[in-house]
Write a protein that holds these residues in place. Structure first.
Motif, PDB file in Angstrom:
ATOM      1  N   MET A   1       0.691  -1.273  -0.198  1.00  0.00           N
ATOM      2  CA  MET A   1      -0.051   0.025   0.175  1.00  0.00           C
ATOM      3  C   MET A   1       0.735   1.515  -0.305  1.00  0.00           C
ATOM      4  SD  MET A   1      -3.512  -0.903   2.495  1.00  0.00           S
ATOM      5  CE  MET A   1      -2.698  -1.116   3.936  1.00  0.00           C
TER       6      MET A   1
ATOM      7  N   GLY B   1       2.138   1.577  -3.779  1.00  0.00           N
ATOM      8  CA  GLY B   1       1.469   1.700  -4.096  1.00  0.00           C
ATOM      9  C   GLY B   1       0.704   3.891  -4.397  1.00  0.00           C
ATOM     10  N   ASP B   2       0.497   3.684  -3.093  1.00  0.00           N
ATOM     11  CA  ASP B   2       0.137   5.468  -2.912  1.00  0.00           C
ATOM     12  C   ASP B   2       1.006   7.055  -3.110  1.00  0.00           C
ATOM     13  OD1 ASP B   2      -2.149   4.264  -1.818  1.00  0.00           O
ATOM     14  OD2 ASP B   2      -1.662   4.630   0.390  1.00  0.00           O
TER      15      ASP B   2
ATOM     16  N   ASN C   1       1.812  11.832   6.223  1.00  0.00           N
ATOM     17  CA  ASN C   1       1.608  10.575   6.520  1.00  0.00           C
ATOM     18  C   ASN C   1       2.806   9.908   5.680  1.00  0.00           C
ATOM     19  OD1 ASN C   1      -0.080  11.712   8.615  1.00  0.00           O
ATOM     20  ND2 ASN C   1      -1.574  11.947   7.669  1.00  0.00           N
TER      21      ASN C   1
ATOM     22  N   SER D   1       1.711  17.628 -10.056  1.00  0.00           N
ATOM     23  CA  SER D   1       0.948  18.619 -10.470  1.00  0.00           C
ATOM     24  C   SER D   1       0.217  20.048 -10.174  1.00  0.00           C
ATOM     25  CB  SER D   1      -0.123  17.428 -10.555  1.00  0.00           C
ATOM     26  OG  SER D   1      -1.728  17.810 -10.653  1.00  0.00           O
TER      27      SER D   1
ATOM     28  N   ASP E   1      -3.692  19.961   1.609  1.00  0.00           N
ATOM     29  CA  ASP E   1      -3.971  18.529   1.690  1.00  0.00           C
ATOM     30  C   ASP E   1      -3.087  18.271   1.529  1.00  0.00           C
ATOM     31  OD1 ASP E   1      -6.344  19.762   2.798  1.00  0.00           O
ATOM     32  OD2 ASP E   1      -7.374  18.644   1.496  1.00  0.00           O
TER      33      ASP E   1
ATOM     34  N   GLU F   1       0.045  17.055   3.963  1.00  0.00           N
ATOM     35  CA  GLU F   1      -0.117  16.689   5.144  1.00  0.00           C
ATOM     36  C   GLU F   1      -0.235  15.138   4.552  1.00  0.00           C
ATOM     37  OE1 GLU F   1      -3.351  17.898   7.315  1.00  0.00           O
ATOM     38  OE2 GLU F   1      -3.175  19.840   6.905  1.00  0.00           O
ATOM     39  N   LEU F   2      -0.920  15.247   3.141  1.00  0.00           N
ATOM     40  CA  LEU F   2      -1.498  13.435   2.595  1.00  0.00           C
ATOM     41  C   LEU F   2       0.815  12.676   2.407  1.00  0.00           C
ATOM     42  CD1 LEU F   2      -3.495  13.168  -0.170  1.00  0.00           C
ATOM     43  CD2 LEU F   2      -3.660  11.573   1.951  1.00  0.00           C
TER      44      LEU F   2
ATOM     45  N   ASN G   1       3.063  12.506  -7.370  1.00  0.00           N
ATOM     46  CA  ASN G   1       2.409  12.944  -8.250  1.00  0.00           C
ATOM     47  C   ASN G   1       1.471  14.463  -8.070  1.00  0.00           C
ATOM     48  OD1 ASN G   1       3.657  12.136 -11.346  1.00  0.00           O
ATOM     49  ND2 ASN G   1       2.684  10.446 -10.666  1.00  0.00           N
ATOM     50  N   LEU G   2       0.707  13.669  -7.737  1.00  0.00           N
ATOM     51  CA  LEU G   2      -0.555  14.454  -6.617  1.00  0.00           C
ATOM     52  C   LEU G   2      -0.274  16.582  -6.297  1.00  0.00           C
ATOM     53  CD1 LEU G   2      -3.623  15.758  -6.079  1.00  0.00           C
ATOM     54  CD2 LEU G   2      -2.861  14.469  -3.977  1.00  0.00           C
TER      55      LEU G   2
ATOM     56  N   ARG H   1       4.340   6.462   6.759  1.00  0.00           N
ATOM     57  CA  ARG H   1       4.025   5.221   6.398  1.00  0.00           C
ATOM     58  C   ARG H   1       5.323   4.895   6.192  1.00  0.00           C
ATOM     59  NH1 ARG H   1      -0.452   5.639   2.830  1.00  0.00           N
ATOM     60  NH2 ARG H   1      -0.406   3.748   2.649  1.00  0.00           N
TER      61      ARG H   1
ATOM     62  N   ARG I   1       9.126  14.046 -13.913  1.00  0.00           N
ATOM     63  CA  ARG I   1       8.137  15.407 -14.410  1.00  0.00           C
ATOM     64  C   ARG I   1       8.678  16.198 -14.733  1.00  0.00           C
ATOM     65  NH1 ARG I   1       2.056  16.891 -13.626  1.00  0.00           N
ATOM     66  NH2 ARG I   1       2.611  14.869 -12.416  1.00  0.00           N
TER      67      ARG I   1
ATOM     68  N   LYS J   1       1.158   8.041  -6.246  1.00  0.00           N
ATOM     69  CA  LYS J   1       0.381   8.743  -6.694  1.00  0.00           C
ATOM     70  C   LYS J   1       0.625   9.911  -5.723  1.00  0.00           C
ATOM     71  CE  LYS J   1      -2.260   5.038  -7.534  1.00  0.00           C
ATOM     72  NZ  LYS J   1      -0.678   3.627  -7.386  1.00  0.00           N
ATOM     73  N   VAL J   2       0.682  10.201  -4.706  1.00  0.00           N
ATOM     74  CA  VAL J   2       0.411  11.281  -3.404  1.00  0.00           C
ATOM     75  C   VAL J   2       1.932  12.711  -4.009  1.00  0.00           C
ATOM     76  CG1 VAL J   2       1.617  12.084  -1.590  1.00  0.00           C
ATOM     77  CG2 VAL J   2      -0.389   9.958  -1.683  1.00  0.00           C
TER      78      VAL J   2
ATOM     79  N   GLN K   1      -5.770  22.965  -1.613  1.00  0.00           N
ATOM     80  CA  GLN K   1      -5.754  21.516  -2.460  1.00  0.00           C
ATOM     81  C   GLN K   1      -4.111  21.065  -2.073  1.00  0.00           C
ATOM     82  OE1 GLN K   1      -7.052  21.220  -6.372  1.00  0.00           O
ATOM     83  NE2 GLN K   1      -8.834  20.753  -5.454  1.00  0.00           N
TER      84      GLN K   1
END
Lengths: 180, 180
Positions: A54, A57-58, A115, A68, A108, A111-112, A64-65, A119, A154, A61-62, A105
């Motif tokens: 997990m 996998g995350d 976290n 972006s 946010d 913060e992701l 890239n987010l 992890r 990127r 994504k995080v 955003q």
């Protein structure tokens, strides 16, 4: 003009070769990650393996987010800086509203990411108790490179996109001259 | 025209009252979450509490992200559907590019949400072994409501925003008539 077009074309070629080479690095790093996961599968409890998967996998994504949102925020702030007295209040208002939403955003997403970093430490501590020193070093390298390669990718894509836009503008600007 | 303005104004008032009441619900749910966390703090190991907090902290961020991306994707797809033969190829190309990027980001956000759902089950299993039935039910209610309230809030905000835009357009369209 022709010289500028040739110069940008050469630059684009160099960037595209860099992208090819980067994609190979990304693929090689993916193979390394698969190897570490295969070893972890043998020595970790299912719940520990789940955390590992997990987290990995995350991760992209995080990242890239975040990239972006940083990019969009920068573009909106550039647009705000470029405003002059000819700008309609509605346009300025719409940009300020976009900026407001993007700032929230972006907070946010940060913060992701924080976290996710926690992890990462949890997963590292699990693996540190299960893997050999060598495999643990592979894991660390894999995770560090995974973020770094996404960021590099990127940046390269942005540069290529910019070069292609410049080239398109130059070629378009030549077109009507020929027609005349 | 005046009737339409009054009707939208009344609708906006109802929506704003609904927003007030929703904000109270959100606050009450936050208090419930704090209570569950305080109990969890007493009966869980630090690493378990950490998982609880990280999951709850990520929950609204990921839900907000998903809603925001769904909204932007829908707007781009509406814009694509509204295109006609007068649209320049550049404009169409730019919308298709935006759609392509948003589809990928939306897929990523959905995967983040899937992993979050798995983390929810992990946290639930931890708490099921630690909390009383009553506290566990409070936890379940809190988590379920947290997502639901965010979604409701987003829908309300969108409706209010739309109503304000409509009202502004109507008032602006009256303005020049008065000037004549």
């Amino acid at each position: 003009m022709q010289e500028l077009i040739e110069s940008i074309t050469r630059k684009l070629q160099v960037l595209r070769e860099a992208r090819e080479s980067l994609l190979e690095d990304i693929q090689a790093n993916g193979v390394l990650g698969d190897e570490v996961e295969a070893i972890a599968k043998d020595v970790c409890k299912p719940s520990e393996l789940d955390k590992f998967r997990m987290f990995v996998g995350d991760l992209d994504k995080v990242v890239n987010l975040l990239l972006s949102l940083s990019g969009r925020l920068a573009r909106v702030e550039n647009a705000l800086n470029d405003l002059d007295e000819n700008t309609s209040p509605g346009e300025r208002q719409s940009l300020l509203e976009k900026q407001r939403v993007l700032i929230r955003q972006h907070e946010d997403a940060k913060e992701l990411k924080e976290n996710l970093d926690r992890r990462e430490r949890v997963v590292f501590n699990i693996l540190a108790g299960r893997l050999s020193d060598e495999s643990l070093a592979d894991y660390e390298h894999f995770v560090k490179m995974k973020s770094a390669l996404i960021i590099e990718q990127r940046e390269l894509e942005d540069k290529i996109h910019l070069g292609e836009e410049q080239l398109k503008c130059l070629l378009d600007s030549l077109q009507p001259d020929r027609g005349k």
